[in-house]
Design an enzyme around this catalytic site. Structure first.
Site, mmCIF file in Angstrom:
data_model
loop_
_atom_site.group_PDB
_atom_site.id
_atom_site.type_symbol
_atom_site.label_atom_id
_atom_site.label_comp_id
_atom_site.label_asym_id
_atom_site.label_seq_id
_atom_site.Cartn_x
_atom_site.Cartn_y
_atom_site.Cartn_z
ATOM 1 N N GLU A 49 1.022 -1.387 -0.178
ATOM 2 C CA GLU A 49 -0.101 -0.394 0.287
ATOM 3 C C GLU A 49 0.946 0.978 0.038
ATOM 4 O OE1 GLU A 49 -3.494 1.021 -0.024
ATOM 5 O OE2 GLU A 49 -2.468 3.038 -0.419
ATOM 6 N N CYS A 95 -12.927 3.675 1.635
ATOM 7 C CA CYS A 95 -13.545 3.727 2.905
ATOM 8 C C CYS A 95 -13.075 4.066 3.843
ATOM 9 C CB CYS A 95 -13.952 2.125 2.868
ATOM 10 S SG CYS A 95 -14.625 2.109 4.081
ATOM 11 N N CYS A 147 -16.659 6.389 3.526
ATOM 12 C CA CYS A 147 -17.808 6.422 4.169
ATOM 13 C C CYS A 147 -17.384 6.737 5.573
ATOM 14 C CB CYS A 147 -17.722 4.660 4.136
ATOM 15 S SG CYS A 147 -18.157 3.720 2.869
ATOM 16 N N LYS A 174 -17.341 10.339 5.938
ATOM 17 C CA LYS A 174 -18.619 10.811 5.647
ATOM 18 C C LYS A 174 -19.387 10.797 6.381
ATOM 19 C CE LYS A 174 -21.055 8.339 3.304
ATOM 20 N NZ LYS A 174 -21.012 8.178 2.727
ATOM 21 N N TYR A 209 -24.261 9.471 -4.968
ATOM 22 C CA TYR A 209 -24.030 9.283 -4.080
ATOM 23 C C TYR A 209 -23.418 10.881 -3.615
ATOM 24 C CZ TYR A 209 -24.660 4.443 -3.894
ATOM 25 O OH TYR A 209 -25.535 3.126 -4.103
ATOM 26 N N ILE A 210 -22.333 10.797 -4.310
ATOM 27 C CA ILE A 210 -20.966 11.926 -3.152
ATOM 28 C C ILE A 210 -21.865 13.311 -3.337
ATOM 29 C CG2 ILE A 210 -18.686 13.061 -2.845
ATOM 30 C CD1 ILE A 210 -17.732 10.062 -4.095
ATOM 31 N N GLU A 233 -25.008 13.474 -1.074
ATOM 32 C CA GLU A 233 -23.761 13.961 0.728
ATOM 33 C C GLU A 233 -23.397 14.875 0.816
ATOM 34 O OE1 GLU A 233 -23.753 9.413 1.237
ATOM 35 O OE2 GLU A 233 -22.135 9.974 1.117
ATOM 36 N N HIS A 280 -44.297 -0.832 17.971
ATOM 37 C CA HIS A 280 -43.835 0.305 17.889
ATOM 38 C C HIS A 280 -43.671 0.975 19.245
ATOM 39 C CE1 HIS A 280 -47.185 3.939 17.741
ATOM 40 N NE2 HIS A 280 -47.064 3.462 19.267
ATOM 41 N N GLU A 328 -42.430 0.842 11.807
ATOM 42 C CA GLU A 328 -43.757 -0.114 11.615
ATOM 43 C C GLU A 328 -45.038 1.016 10.265
ATOM 44 O OE1 GLU A 328 -46.218 1.448 14.490
ATOM 45 O OE2 GLU A 328 -45.276 2.643 14.678
HETATM 46 P P1 NDP Z 1 -22.037 9.031 -8.933
HETATM 47 O O1 NDP Z 1 -21.525 8.099 -9.787
HETATM 48 O O2 NDP Z 1 -22.505 8.154 -8.340
HETATM 49 O O3 NDP Z 1 -22.455 10.475 -10.006
HETATM 50 C C1 NDP Z 1 -21.970 11.087 -11.029
HETATM 51 C C2 NDP Z 1 -22.813 12.663 -10.868
HETATM 52 O O4 NDP Z 1 -21.602 13.137 -12.047
HETATM 53 C C3 NDP Z 1 -23.544 11.650 -11.940
HETATM 54 O O5 NDP Z 1 -25.082 12.559 -11.610
HETATM 55 C C4 NDP Z 1 -23.364 12.157 -12.894
HETATM 56 O O6 NDP Z 1 -24.476 12.739 -13.929
HETATM 57 C C5 NDP Z 1 -23.011 13.655 -12.977
HETATM 58 N N1 NDP Z 1 -21.969 14.532 -13.759
HETATM 59 C C6 NDP Z 1 -21.124 13.305 -14.586
HETATM 60 N N2 NDP Z 1 -20.299 13.822 -15.133
HETATM 61 C C7 NDP Z 1 -20.439 15.073 -14.817
HETATM 62 C C8 NDP Z 1 -19.727 16.672 -15.341
HETATM 63 N N3 NDP Z 1 -19.096 16.363 -16.697
HETATM 64 N N4 NDP Z 1 -20.506 17.667 -15.682
HETATM 65 C C9 NDP Z 1 -21.658 17.311 -14.124
HETATM 66 N N5 NDP Z 1 -21.821 15.714 -13.813
HETATM 67 C C10 NDP Z 1 -21.382 14.838 -14.265
HETATM 68 O O7 NDP Z 1 -20.509 8.828 -8.621
HETATM 69 P P2 NDP Z 1 -19.485 9.502 -7.243
HETATM 70 O O8 NDP Z 1 -18.606 10.216 -7.469
HETATM 71 O O9 NDP Z 1 -21.678 10.408 -6.715
HETATM 72 O O10 NDP Z 1 -19.447 8.685 -6.432
HETATM 73 C C11 NDP Z 1 -18.984 8.162 -7.088
HETATM 74 C C12 NDP Z 1 -19.291 6.148 -6.134
HETATM 75 O O11 NDP Z 1 -18.881 5.827 -5.075
HETATM 76 C C13 NDP Z 1 -20.613 5.837 -6.721
HETATM 77 O O12 NDP Z 1 -21.108 5.439 -8.006
HETATM 78 C C14 NDP Z 1 -20.656 5.124 -5.338
HETATM 79 O O13 NDP Z 1 -21.455 3.553 -5.553
HETATM 80 C C15 NDP Z 1 -20.358 5.253 -4.313
HETATM 81 N N6 NDP Z 1 -20.272 5.785 -3.479
HETATM 82 C C16 NDP Z 1 -21.541 5.107 -2.771
HETATM 83 C C17 NDP Z 1 -21.739 6.061 -1.646
HETATM 84 C C18 NDP Z 1 -22.519 5.595 -0.826
HETATM 85 O O14 NDP Z 1 -23.175 4.196 -0.355
HETATM 86 N N7 NDP Z 1 -22.813 5.778 0.427
HETATM 87 C C19 NDP Z 1 -20.831 6.636 -1.367
HETATM 88 C C20 NDP Z 1 -20.329 7.650 -2.015
HETATM 89 C C21 NDP Z 1 -19.837 7.203 -2.869
HETATM 90 P P3 NDP Z 1 -25.449 11.596 -15.534
HETATM 91 O O15 NDP Z 1 -26.796 10.863 -13.971
HETATM 92 O O16 NDP Z 1 -25.526 12.824 -16.356
HETATM 93 O O17 NDP Z 1 -24.259 11.124 -14.966
#
Ligand code: NDP
Length: 492
Positions: free
Chosen positions: A76, A84, A89, A92, A214-215, A218, A483, A488
């Site tokens: 690493e 994570c 995770c 966050k 997601y990110i 959040e 309850h 529920e």
């Molecule tokens: P996501 O794939 O969830 O979302 C990416 C977003 O960015 C989409 O809305 C996408 O739009 C948009 N996007 C892509 N390219 C552009 C651009 N050039 N300009 C503007 N918007 C754009 O990615 P994240 O980065 O949020 O998360 C990455 C991964 O991390 C996820 O796949 C998830 O599995 C994991 N994750 C899980 C979490 C959890 O379990 N709670 C928490 C955080 C991350 P469009 O839909 O149009 O492509």
């Protein structure tokens, strides 16, 4: 607020004292320190299994392989625990707790002057991350896994080179994860990623968050609850494309009610600095000719993550990649080169969730060094978005269920409940919770559960088992509700 400047990548160097199982410890030095001659190739250490990347998947695979008696080296270049633990995770979720307290304190307890403080929250987050880093190391050592710190690269023979040391491995696992995609527009270098947020000592007064996944959701939710003015620029016409539309719409309404300004159908065109502030230019789909500008103190893009595979030497060895640059593997996680395997986020075509990487790592280690076990069910994957209110989901969305029913909406039935939880009533924040079930219209079988509420992730985790066992609406109706809970609302 600027991007994190310092690289966290340690200089490639093998750890001075790699560990073996206690039973194997001898007086010999464990890493041979061969004096480096000009053209002499260092003698290779031998290992049954070299894992590159000590994130959740890599650590799980390394420990499991070692438990079967394999000689395992885990390499690493950064902190143990990967995204994570260090940049995902764990920090966050802790910040989200802190932000939750902040909103409770500033609403129903505002008369007491209570306030959650970012600087203090980051100290607590870092303390927990450090505790986890140490605990991971201890558990790996106890399992007999050697940890080498440094950046690994595969040479033309497939040997693993870490600084001046070389390892010859029976099998190599690439578990290097993924990292944020940079915003591909002029001024993209001024934009932070979620990795940077966890290093901030103070918060900007305002931020533009770009993305709708997601990110982005959040981070927008957490930062706004810490008092940052948030503009969320989303390319699509809704948040969270992969989640059910009713839940995504309800979430957007609550986020707006809580003060997040959401701009849908936007295309960010440029980021620049002027007079001490950052300007974000964007156009909107309904008026592409008109450029709008937001002045802000910081910009964060969360537009997806790309596999960490560059610089590993995989292309020279002929390891095939998928069209998004991730490693291509077969059902056994074997790449196109027989001795090289991959799991987790370094495969673009994978579900990018910590538990998925862990399950794949353990399954692979069992198969290679122990007895083939059952792989986790990747058809029913519970998932959550830790915003406020949180989203929890498992199974098919309504749109996916209709698609699976050959596009016939009458074969799918939904039940949706909107209510204000006791907790929100008590807190004086009358935001709704939304519970949606997607059902097979004929059999009543539950195809998907989609919840928006602080308790949603916990409920969904338990219901995932029921879904795999063939849960039907009638089972929910005839199970006594507990309850008073929010869960529920699904029962009785
Ligand atoms: P996501 O794939 O969830 O979302 C990416 C977003 O960015 C989409 O809305 C996408 O739009 C948009 N996007 C892509 N390219 C552009 C651009 N050039 N300009 C503007 N918007 C754009 O990615 P994240 O980065 O949020 O998360 C990455 C991964 O991390 C996820 O796949 C998830 O599995 C994991 N994750 C899980 C979490 C959890 O379990 N709670 C928490 C955080 C991350 P469009 O839909 O149009 O492509």
């Amino acid at each position: 607020m600027t991007k994190r400047q310092a690289s966290t990548q340690a200089a490639p160097q093998a750890s001075a004292k790699p560990r073996r199982r206690a039973s194997e410890v001898s007086a010999e030095p464990l890493v041979e320190r061969v004096p480096r001659k000009r053209d002499a190739r260092p003698k290779a250490r031998e290992a049954d299994f070299v894992v590159i990347g000590a994130g959740s998947g890599g650590v799980a695979a390394a420990r499991r392989a070692a438990s079967h008696g394999a000689r395992v080296i885990l390499v690493e270049r950064d902190a143990i625990g990967g995204t994570c633990v260090n940049r995902g995770c764990v920090p966050k979720k802790m910040l989200s707790y802190g932000a939750g307290w902040a909103s409770i304190l500033s609403t129903c307890l505002s008369h007491t002057g209570g306030k959650e403080d970012w600087r203090d929250a980051i100290v607590r987050v870092n303390a927990e991350v450090a505790r986890l880093n140490a605990s991971y190391k201890q558990r790996l050592n106890e399992a007999g896994v050697e940890i080498w710190h440094g950046a690994a690269q595969l040479d033309e023979r497939g040997d693993i080179v870490v600084g001046n040391e070389v390892i010859r491995a029976g099998k190599t696992l690439i578990a290097t994860g993924a990292s944020p995609v940079a915003l591909p527009i002029p001024g993209g270098e001024l934009v932070s990623s979620s990795d940077d947020v966890f290093t901030w000592q103070t918060l900007p007064a305002s931020i533009v968050v770009i993305g709708g996944g997601y990110i982005a959701v959040e981070m927008a939710s957490i930062l706004s609850r810490y008092g940052v003015k948030v503009d969320l620029l989303v390319r699509e016409d809704r948040l969270l494309q992969r989640f059910d539309h009713d839940i995504a719409t309800s979430l957007a309404e609550v986020l707006v009610a809580k003060g997040v300004r959401i701009h849908f159908r936007t295309q960010v065109t440029m980021v620049s600095q002027s007079n001490g502030a950052t300007e974000v230019c964007y156009t909107q789909e309904n008026n592409p000719g008109r450029t709008q500008t937001v002045r802000t103190q910081a910009v964060l893009a969360a537009i997806g993550r790309k596999p960490n595979v560059d610089g590993l030497g995989l292309d020279a060895l002929g390891v095939k990649r998928d069209d998004k640059g991730g490693i291509k593997v077969d059902r056994q996680f074997r790449s196109s080169v027989r001795s090289i395997y991959a799991i987790g986020d370094c495969m673009a075509d994978n579900i990018h969730l910590t538990p998925v990487a862990i399950a794949q790592g353990r399954w692979l280690a069992d198969r290679l060094f122990g007895k083939r076990g059952d792989i986790a069910d990747l058809d029913v994957v519970p998932t959550a978005v830790f915003c406020e209110p949180a989203i929890g989901a498992v199974g098919l969305t309504e749109a996916q269920a209709i698609e699976a029913a050959d596009g016939k909406p009458d074969r799918v039935r939904t039940e949706i409940k909107r209510f204000v939880s006791l907790e929100n009533r008590f807190g004086g924040v009358p935001y709704p919770s939304v519970f949606k079930l997607v059902l097979n219209a004929r059999s009543g079988r539950v195809l998907g559960v989609h919840l928006m509420d602080g308790a949603a992730p916990e409920i969904v985790q338990a219901l995932a088992v029921a879904l795999r066992l063939g849960l039907k609406a009638s089972h929910l109706k005839t199970t006594l509700p507990l309850h008073p809970t929010v869960a529920e609302e699904l029962f009785g």
